[in-house]
Motif scaffolding. Structure first.
Motif, short mmCIF file in Angstrom:
data_model
loop_
_atom_site.label_atom_id
_atom_site.label_comp_id
_atom_site.label_asym_id
_atom_site.label_seq_id
_atom_site.Cartn_x
_atom_site.Cartn_y
_atom_site.Cartn_z
N SER A 128 -20.80 -39.27 10.87
CA SER A 128 -20.57 -37.95 10.44
C SER A 128 -21.57 -37.23 11.33
O SER A 128 -22.72 -37.50 11.51
CB SER A 128 -20.95 -37.48 8.96
OG SER A 128 -21.19 -36.13 8.93
N GLU A 132 -18.96 -29.79 11.44
CA GLU A 132 -19.29 -31.20 11.15
C GLU A 132 -17.87 -31.82 11.49
O GLU A 132 -16.80 -31.47 11.37
CB GLU A 132 -19.48 -31.40 9.43
CG GLU A 132 -19.68 -32.74 9.21
CD GLU A 132 -19.91 -32.66 7.57
OE1 GLU A 132 -19.97 -33.94 7.05
OE2 GLU A 132 -20.24 -31.92 6.99
N ARG A 168 -23.34 -33.57 12.40
CA ARG A 168 -23.48 -32.21 11.92
C ARG A 168 -24.43 -31.46 13.18
O ARG A 168 -25.43 -32.09 13.61
CB ARG A 168 -24.33 -32.09 10.51
CG ARG A 168 -23.65 -32.75 9.36
CD ARG A 168 -24.26 -32.57 8.34
NE ARG A 168 -23.49 -32.98 7.05
CZ ARG A 168 -23.91 -33.12 5.76
NH1 ARG A 168 -25.34 -33.11 5.50
NH2 ARG A 168 -23.34 -33.64 4.89
N ARG A 184 -21.41 -43.29 8.07
CA ARG A 184 -20.59 -43.50 6.90
C ARG A 184 -19.56 -45.01 6.86
O ARG A 184 -18.37 -44.74 6.76
CB ARG A 184 -19.54 -42.17 6.70
CG ARG A 184 -20.36 -40.95 7.10
CD ARG A 184 -20.76 -40.33 5.60
NE ARG A 184 -21.38 -38.77 5.75
CZ ARG A 184 -22.27 -38.46 5.41
NH1 ARG A 184 -23.01 -39.29 4.33
NH2 ARG A 184 -22.70 -37.35 5.49
N LEU A 221 -16.16 -36.21 11.69
CA LEU A 221 -15.98 -37.33 10.97
C LEU A 221 -15.19 -38.33 12.22
O LEU A 221 -14.08 -37.89 12.28
CB LEU A 221 -15.53 -37.44 9.66
CG LEU A 221 -15.61 -38.74 8.89
CD1 LEU A 221 -17.06 -39.27 8.52
CD2 LEU A 221 -14.86 -38.50 7.55
#
Length: 172
Positions: free
Chosen positions: A157, A120, A159, A152, A122
């Protein structure tokens, strides 16, 4: 008594026999010198390697030993390290939040292990797209099972869940 000169056919035959015997002795001596130490052990090792090569050739008669998607031939840890390097190289300014590798079942008859992995990140949308492009360029080395991109507020984000293959075959 008259002195008879030594010579004739008897002397020629004796000289030829002595020369032939010297040549045979010299050949045997040179042959013994040319034979390396531990010759029997070396020949046994070579026979084992030839047998292993023949086994691999028979096994691969229908296809490749390592399918095109095989990342690592040196073991699981080395393969995971290579994939992690690819991921970190494609991150850009994004942060790696989570990264996990999960060895799973072997692929029967091929000597490969499927390594599942998840990560993951960010960061910015552009960095996430860049990372996905770099993973796509790694095809067929890295296979994507699921990709989730979520907003976000000021970042996204990413994944990712995928897999790659590592060899477990014995080396020659």
């Amino acid at each position: 008594m008259s002195a008879r000169p030594v010579g004739g056919p008897g002397l020629a035959v004796a000289a030829a026999l002595a020369g032939g015997l010297a040549a045979v002795v010299a050949a045997i001596g040179l042959s013994a010198l040319a034979r390396p130490a531990h010759r029997a052990e070396r020949l046994a090792q070579l026979d084992q390697k030839v047998e292993r090569i023949e086994q691999l050739q028979r096994a691969t008669a229908g296809g490749l030993t390592y399918p095109r998607g095989a990342v690592c031939r040196e073991g699981l840890a080395r393969g995971a390290g290579l994939v992690e390097q690819k991921l970190r190289a494609g991150l850009g300014q994004s942060q790696m939040v989570r990264l996990a590798f999960e060895p799973s079942a072997s692929v029967d008859g091929v000597g490969l292990v499927v390594i599942g992995f998840r990560f993951e990140t960010l960061g910015s949308y552009e960095d996430a797209m860049g990372l996905l492009r770099s993973l796509d360029a790694a095809k067929p080395t890295i296979f994507a099972d699921s990709v989730d991109l979520a907003s976000r507020t000021s970042a996204v984000s990413l994944r990712f869940s995928g897999r790659f293959y590592c060899s477990t075959s014995a080396r020659l």
